[in-house]
Design a protein around this motif. Structure first.
Motif, mmCIF file in Angstrom:
data_model
loop_
_atom_site.group_PDB
_atom_site.id
_atom_site.type_symbol
_atom_site.label_atom_id
_atom_site.label_comp_id
_atom_site.label_asym_id
_atom_site.label_seq_id
_atom_site.Cartn_x
_atom_site.Cartn_y
_atom_site.Cartn_z
ATOM 1 N N ALA A 186 0.836 -1.197 0.000
ATOM 2 C CA ALA A 186 0.000 0.000 0.000
ATOM 3 C C ALA A 186 0.875 1.252 0.000
ATOM 4 C CB ALA A 186 -0.936 0.014 1.206
ATOM 5 N N PHE A 241 0.164 3.976 -0.964
ATOM 6 C CA PHE A 241 -0.641 5.153 -0.602
ATOM 7 C C PHE A 241 -0.527 5.471 0.887
ATOM 8 C CE2 PHE A 241 -3.530 1.490 -1.462
ATOM 9 C CZ PHE A 241 -3.925 1.168 -0.163
ATOM 10 N N CYS A 296 3.043 6.884 -5.983
ATOM 11 C CA CYS A 296 2.362 5.685 -5.482
ATOM 12 C C CYS A 296 2.422 4.520 -6.462
ATOM 13 C CB CYS A 296 0.905 6.040 -5.175
ATOM 14 S SG CYS A 296 -0.121 4.676 -4.626
ATOM 15 N N GLY A 327 -0.690 1.716 -6.244
ATOM 16 C CA GLY A 327 -0.967 0.740 -5.195
ATOM 17 C C GLY A 327 -0.629 -0.677 -5.609
ATOM 18 N N CYS A 375 -7.469 1.418 -2.045
ATOM 19 C CA CYS A 375 -6.958 2.773 -1.821
ATOM 20 C C CYS A 375 -8.073 3.692 -1.324
ATOM 21 C CB CYS A 375 -6.365 3.335 -3.101
ATOM 22 S SG CYS A 375 -5.772 5.045 -2.908
#
Length: 377
Positions: free
Chosen positions: A254, A256, A348, A351, A370
């Motif tokens: 992840a 994010f 990012c 993701g 996300c």
């Protein structure tokens, strides 16, 4: 991998031991596209039956590569001078020639880490791992509560065996960290989990956001809500401050998370840009890591099981690595949907592509986990 402790408090434990010190203004150069960290899934065999196993391992699984093929692969990794070899599975300790291969890898100069469920780490096993020179032992523990962990891992009594393995490893002088798979059903257990980690004396916790590979395909309804996510991240930020120098906190699957933390911490646009570039540098499938499955198939990482880069039985590992598709290096150029219009896509990279592929139906599409579009940060 998002090193929350490094982002929040410029501190690390295990990661500094392995990589050396780094921070948002001085990102790590530990691994590179053509010199990646390798996760080697050494066997499909496992003594547990985890609901989310990304490789669908089982007690009936096979080892894949022969011992001679495995030794040859170690030679190839030594030639490339990979920065770290993570020996994983299935359960790697179920492979009968595990210690022979590990000793050989150590003699060839490879830095070693072990990814395990911990249930087979007796005092004798722990001492042998220490003697070989393993830098880190990552042990999966998905709850502070035995009943939840045992159900999630598919075997009654798994929790007690894992905790015993953790204690044996720590007593042997090994660097031990926990790995916690975050789902909607255990995301609210963090406070008790941190307390357990402190009592055990581990040095790191890596929180894995649930992926969709392997048996994880069936767990789409275990995704947490954006508000649950916000609560989790705020807790992890605070714990990263509180536990500075004691327990290092990281998350994975992840990127994010890094965006969320950057937005929380940054005092101005310059500082935000530093944080975001650090997040971009923190790795990703095919950019700073690859995975080798038991049968020799090479993937951008252990969770991308639907895009094979090659097989070490057919091509040298060095050749496979040198032909990683641009999609995995510059993923942001290929994204569609909401990810394509996100202002943070460069950092990012969209993701987790496994969740996008299996749960959104499009490798280039949105990561359904996300929460950034839903949250105001």
């Amino acid at each position: 991998m998002i090193p929350i402790s490094v982002l929040v408090s410029n501190s690390g434990t295990v990661s500094f031991t392995i990589k050396g010190e780094y921070n948002p203004k001085n990102p790590s150069k530990f691994s590179q596209v053509f010199r990646p960290v390798v996760t080697w899934n050494m066997t499909y065999k496992c003594n547990l039956k985890c609901l989310h196993c990304y490789i669908s391992a089982s007690p009936q699984g096979d080892d894949g590569l022969t011992k001679d093929e495995a030794i040859n692969l170690v030679d190839q990794m030594a030639e490339i001078k990979i920065p770290l070899l993570i020996m994983s599975g299935g359960e790697p300790l179920m492979r009968r020639d595990f210690f022979e291969i590990a000793k050989y890898a150590s003699k060839r100069g490879l830095k070693l880490a072990l990814s395990t469920n911990g249930t087979l780490i007796s005092k004798k096993v722990a001492e042998e791992l220490k003697e070989i020179g393993f830098l880190y032992i990552g042990i999966s523990l998905d709850s502070p509560y035995p009943e939840f962990h045992d159900k999630f891992r598919g075997v009654e009594g798994a929790f007690d065996l894992t905790v015993k393995g953790i204690k044996n490893a720590i007593e042997a002088g090994l660097n031990v960290g926990l790995r916690f798979t975050i789902t909607s059903r255990n995301i609210d257990q963090i406070d008790d989990y941190i307390l357990l980690a402190l009592n055990l004396g581990v040095k790191r916790i890596t929180f894995y956001h649930i992926s969709a590979s392997g048996r994880g395909k069936e767990l789409k309804d275990w995704m947490y809500t954006p508000e649950q996510y916000r609560k989790l991240m705020d807790k992890l930020i605070e714990y990263a401050k509180e536990l500075k120098g004691k327990i290092e906190i990281e998350t994975t699957l992840a990127p994010f998370d890094g965006i969320y933390i950057a937005k929380i911490l940054a005092k101005d646009e310059k500082e935000l840009e530093d944080y975001l570039k650090f997040v971009e540098n923190s790795g990703g499938c095919g950019r700073k890591m690859i995975s080798i499955y038991p049968n020799g198939d090479v993937y951008p990482c252990q969770f991308i099981d639907f895009y094979k880069l090659g097989n070490v039985r057919e091509k040298p590992l060095k050749e496979i690595i040198q032909n990683i598709p641009d999609f995995f290096v510059n993923t942001d150029k290929y994204l569609t949907g909401k990810c394509a219009t996100c202002e943070y896509k460069t950092y990012c990279k969209g993701g987790d592509r496994a969740r996008a592929y299996y749960w959104s139906g499009n490798i280039y599409g949105d990561d359904p986990l996300c929460p950034l579009k839903m949250l105001r940060i």
